[in-house]
Design an enzyme around this catalytic site. Structure first.
Site, short mmCIF file in Angstrom:
data_model
loop_
_atom_site.label_atom_id
_atom_site.label_comp_id
_atom_site.label_asym_id
_atom_site.label_seq_id
_atom_site.Cartn_x
_atom_site.Cartn_y
_atom_site.Cartn_z
N GLY A 169 0.80 -1.22 0.00
CA GLY A 169 0.00 0.00 0.00
C GLY A 169 0.83 1.27 0.00
N HIS A 170 0.12 2.39 -0.10
CA HIS A 170 0.79 3.68 -0.22
C HIS A 170 1.55 4.04 1.05
CE1 HIS A 170 -3.19 5.87 1.11
NE2 HIS A 170 -2.78 5.01 1.99
N ASN A 171 2.67 4.71 0.85
CA ASN A 171 3.54 5.23 1.92
C ASN A 171 4.31 4.15 2.67
OD1 ASN A 171 2.26 7.76 1.37
ND2 ASN A 171 0.65 7.23 2.83
#
Length: 350
Positions: A239-241
């Site tokens: 996922g993001h980050n």
């Protein structure tokens, strides 16, 4: 066709100590059980010694401690498994690509594509893309605007790299993977979801392998970072980050939710789940199928999975687990009832 090497040539190239005939020719690697003459195998687990006794391999790779367990020609090294991998790489050289751009590829005028690169059929290279020397782009790949890809990296068929992502040197990204798609970011407002623009990038450092159909989302604000030397299997979602520490390995079907941070040298087993915003220390191993719901701040192996049983046994176990709270409360009440009796008994003893 595989090229053959003598054991002498193998040791000269890769190191190690050779015992036995040095002119034996090796053309392939194989398991002990299935090896044939002209092939080399290895032994690291003592439970396979009986297989070594009957193998048809022409040579084996052993630790120095096992130097005398066979009369076969043998190469001694501290890490037979890694040595076996290097022998396999020697015997199975990577394909030699012909530099150039296929007539059906689409290259933006502003893209920087060195003459040493190979761009295959129907690949798309967007505006302001910068490719390093000897980059290989297989058919059907799409490289978005402003992407940078380091030297000797290979994108296999139908890989998509979204805009402004960065790929390091010597990376291998296998077919169908998507790097830099939007992260899953939405803000609730009056019963609806408002999309949060994902303005970060994906940054992949040097020597990273990414398996087929894996997806790594771009950051919402900060970058999603895959540090050097990571090896990621097929069908993984990051996922993001997220930040994945150097030289970590992630097996197939793992899901890592947004903003999770993994340390260096972590090992994540297949189908494990790591919730978002958690921190995983260096050197953590997560067993296959486990769900990690809190940060792990100490190296070690963690398991969060009920062992398999027959279906009927599992139903009984599940029913028992559901009653644990009730049973704990009953035990607590019994302890309260017994406490006065225990005090009374102590007083009588006095």
């Amino acid at each position: 066709m595989n090229k053959s090497y003598s054991l002498r040539e193998i040791v000269s190239t890769l190191g190690g100590e050779l015992l036995g005939k040095d002119d034996v020719l090796i053309s392939r690697v194989a398991s002990l059980a299935n090896a044939q003459p002209g092939q080399i195998s290895f032994l690291t687990d003592s439970k396979y010694r009986s297989v070594l006794a009957t193998t048809n391999a022409s040579a084996v790779i052993l630790t120095p401690q096992n130097r005398d367990i066979t009369a076969l020609p043998r190469i001694l090294t501290d890490n037979p498994y890694a040595y076996f991998a290097k022998v396999s790489d020697l015997l199975n050289p990577k394909p030699e690509y012909v530099a150039g751009v296929d007539d059906t590829a689409v290259i933006a005028p502003s893209a920087q594509v060195p003459a040493s690169c190979t761009i295959m059929a129907k690949a798309v290279v967007g505006a302001n893309v910068v490719l390093g020397e000897h980059v290989v782009v297989h058919p059907g790949c799409v490289i978005g605007e402003g992407v940078e890809i380091g030297a000797h990296s290979v994108l296999h068929a139908n890989v998509t790299i979204y805009h402004h992502c960065m790929i390091g040197e010597r990376c291998n990204i296998f077919s169908g993977s998507v790097i830099g798609g939007d992260g899953f970011g939405y803000a609730p407002e009056e019963g609806r979801w408002v999309k949060i623009p994902q303005v970060g990038r994906v940054v992949i450092e040097h020597d990273v392998d990414i398996g087929a159909n894996t997806t790594i989302d771009r950051g919402a604000i900060d970058d999603t970072i895959i540090h050097e030397g990571c090896k990621i299997d097929n069908l993984v979602q990051i996922g993001h980050n997220c930040r994945i520490g150097a030289h970590s390995v992630i097996a197939g079907c793992v899901g890592i939710a947004g903003s999770a941070v993994l340390g260096k040298h972590c090992r994540i087993g297949g189908a494990a789940m790591i919730l978002g915003h958690l921190e995983i220390a260096d050197g953590v191993t997560v067993s296959p199928g486990s769900m990690i719901t809190r940060s792990l701040m100490k190296a070690g192996t963690y398991t969060a999975l009920m062992p398999f049983q027959s279906h009927d046994e599992w139903l009984r176990t599940a029913a028992g687990i559901r009653r644990l709270g009730e049973l704990a409360e009953r035990v607590k009440q019994l302890e309260k009832q017994l406490a006065p009796q225990q005090v009374s008994g102590i007083q009588r003893d006095k």
